[in-house]
Design a protein around this motif. Structure first.
Motif, PDB file in Angstrom:
ATOM      1  N   GLU A 167      12.861   5.968   5.209  1.00 43.79           N
ATOM      2  CA  GLU A 167      11.675   6.732   4.836  1.00 43.79           C
ATOM      3  C   GLU A 167      11.948   8.236   4.919  1.00 43.79           C
ATOM      4  OE1 GLU A 167       9.737   3.206   7.159  1.00 43.79           O
ATOM      5  OE2 GLU A 167      11.713   4.073   6.866  1.00 43.79           O
ATOM      6  N   TYR A 181       6.214   4.294   0.679  1.00 41.34           N
ATOM      7  CA  TYR A 181       6.418   2.843   0.683  1.00 41.34           C
ATOM      8  C   TYR A 181       6.325   2.235  -0.714  1.00 41.34           C
ATOM      9  CZ  TYR A 181       6.691   2.913   5.717  1.00 41.34           C
ATOM     10  OH  TYR A 181       7.110   3.171   7.005  1.00 41.34           O
ATOM     11  N   ASP A 322       4.547   1.110   7.667  1.00 44.38           N
ATOM     12  CA  ASP A 322       4.089  -0.078   6.964  1.00 44.38           C
ATOM     13  C   ASP A 322       4.818  -1.271   7.599  1.00 44.38           C
ATOM     14  OD1 ASP A 322       3.662  -2.218   5.204  1.00 44.38           O
ATOM     15  OD2 ASP A 322       3.515  -0.902   3.474  1.00 44.38           O
TER      16      ASP A 322
END
Length: 344
Positions: A167, A181, A322
């Protein structure tokens, strides 16, 4: 008569022991100073209020401990604090109880994500961009700054795992926190993250233990690192010249959960309701560098405490992990990440 008296005595002891256990509750958390602080503001006040003795146990992570209890039908823990991914998995396996929200006294005070089918938030915490201010001079603010070897020369540290690392690479490459995401759910997005990591691979020092980032930053071994916020605050309190930022930090929640098969379900709910009250969560956040999840707790904290935790405007700048993405993709991405590391 002597034998009968001895048997009667043994029975009395057994009954007394059972009664004692009936008036107790076992709560498993992370151990060490963390549990000691919880004991002072959660367990002991709960006992004083209810008369129920709380026995604490050390949870070492993963699901092995509670799986073993549930499978053996010998649940000796009543309540346990679990991380977000463990809460999802334990719930799916039936190792923890699906909560009856009508029994959660403070449910209305919790934000989206603060309550899951099997858990209610105990604390929130963040992984931040931290730096040695003597070495960086100007404060690095973004993950693009983390990649800027010219302005901020020197080693930087990332956790030795794909979670957060991929990320961060995409954020450094210009992806917004809102879209990170979405991008990662495509093969092209994952390829893009690894290409971005290639740019600074030779300058990365990989950490595994939570104490390493603050130690390396304090010693000047690295100029920047991802780090748990609590470790940075502890090092700063000891005089280390460390700074940190909230922009695009990574936020997650630990949850109070009830272990399946326990015989103290009502007391477990009673303890959880006590521990998730605005007052109890504020009391813990006042002595431990974690954020309350109950939305009414922040207003009970000293104003100088709020800048140190992911609440309010700080939290608005964070990326929320997430966890479902990582549950679905961790095995494959771990394999790819480890192969990428092995290339040297």
């Amino acid at each position: 008569m002597t034998g009968l008296a001895a048997l009667a005595g043994f029975s009395a002891i057994a009954l007394a022991s059972s009664a004692a256990l009936a008036d107790s509750l076992t709560v498993a958390t992370w151990g060490g100073s963390y549990t000691q602080k919880q004991r002072s503001v959660l367990m002991e006040p709960y006992t004083k209020k209810t008369g129920t003795v709380v026995r604490d146990a050390v949870y070492t992570g993963g699901l092995g401990q509670i799986r073993a209890m549930v499978e053996a039908r010998n649940t000796v823990w009543d309540v346990i604090t679990l991380g977000s991914p463990e809460t999802i998995n334990a719930c799916a396996e039936g190792a923890i109880v699906e909560l009856d929200k009508s029994k959660l006294t403070h449910a209305a005070d919790f934000p989206a994500g603060g309550i899951t089918p099997c858990g209610i938030g105990s604390v929130g915490w963040s992984l931040v961009l931290a730096y040695n201010s003597k070495l960086t001079g100007e404060q690095p603010k973004t993950w693009a700054d983390f990649w800027d070897l010219k302005t901020y020369p020197g080693k930087r540290a990332l956790r030795r795992q794909p979670k957060a690392t991929l990320e961060i690479a995409l954020l450094a490459d210009g992806v917004t926190r809102e879209d990170v995401y979405k991008v990662m759910r495509t093969p092209a997005g994952i390829d893009r993250a690894f290409r971005k990591l290639d740019e600074i691979k030779s300058s990365i020092q990989w950490w595994e233990a939570g104490a390493q980032p603050s130690d390396w930053l304090s010693s000047g071994n690295v100029v920047m690192s991802t780090s748990f916020i609590g470790r940075i605050l502890e090092a700063r309190a000891e005089g280390a010249p460390l700074g940190y930022g909230w922009q695009d930090a990574f936020y997650t929640i630990d949850y109070w959960t009830i272990v399946s098969g326990g015989k103290n379900i009502d007391r477990a709910y009673e303890f959880i309701n006590f521990a998730t009250s605005p007052e109890a969560q504020a009391a813990f956040s006042a002595i431990q560098p974690v954020a309350p999840v109950n939305g009414k707790s922040a207003g009970l904290l000293a104003p100088d405490r709020l800048p140190l935790m992911p609440v309010g405007k700080n939290l608005e700048q964070n990326v929320r992990y997430d966890e479902q993405f990582w549950n679905d993709n961790l095995e494959a991405l771990n394999e790819r990440f480890n192969a990428w590391l092995a290339k040297g």
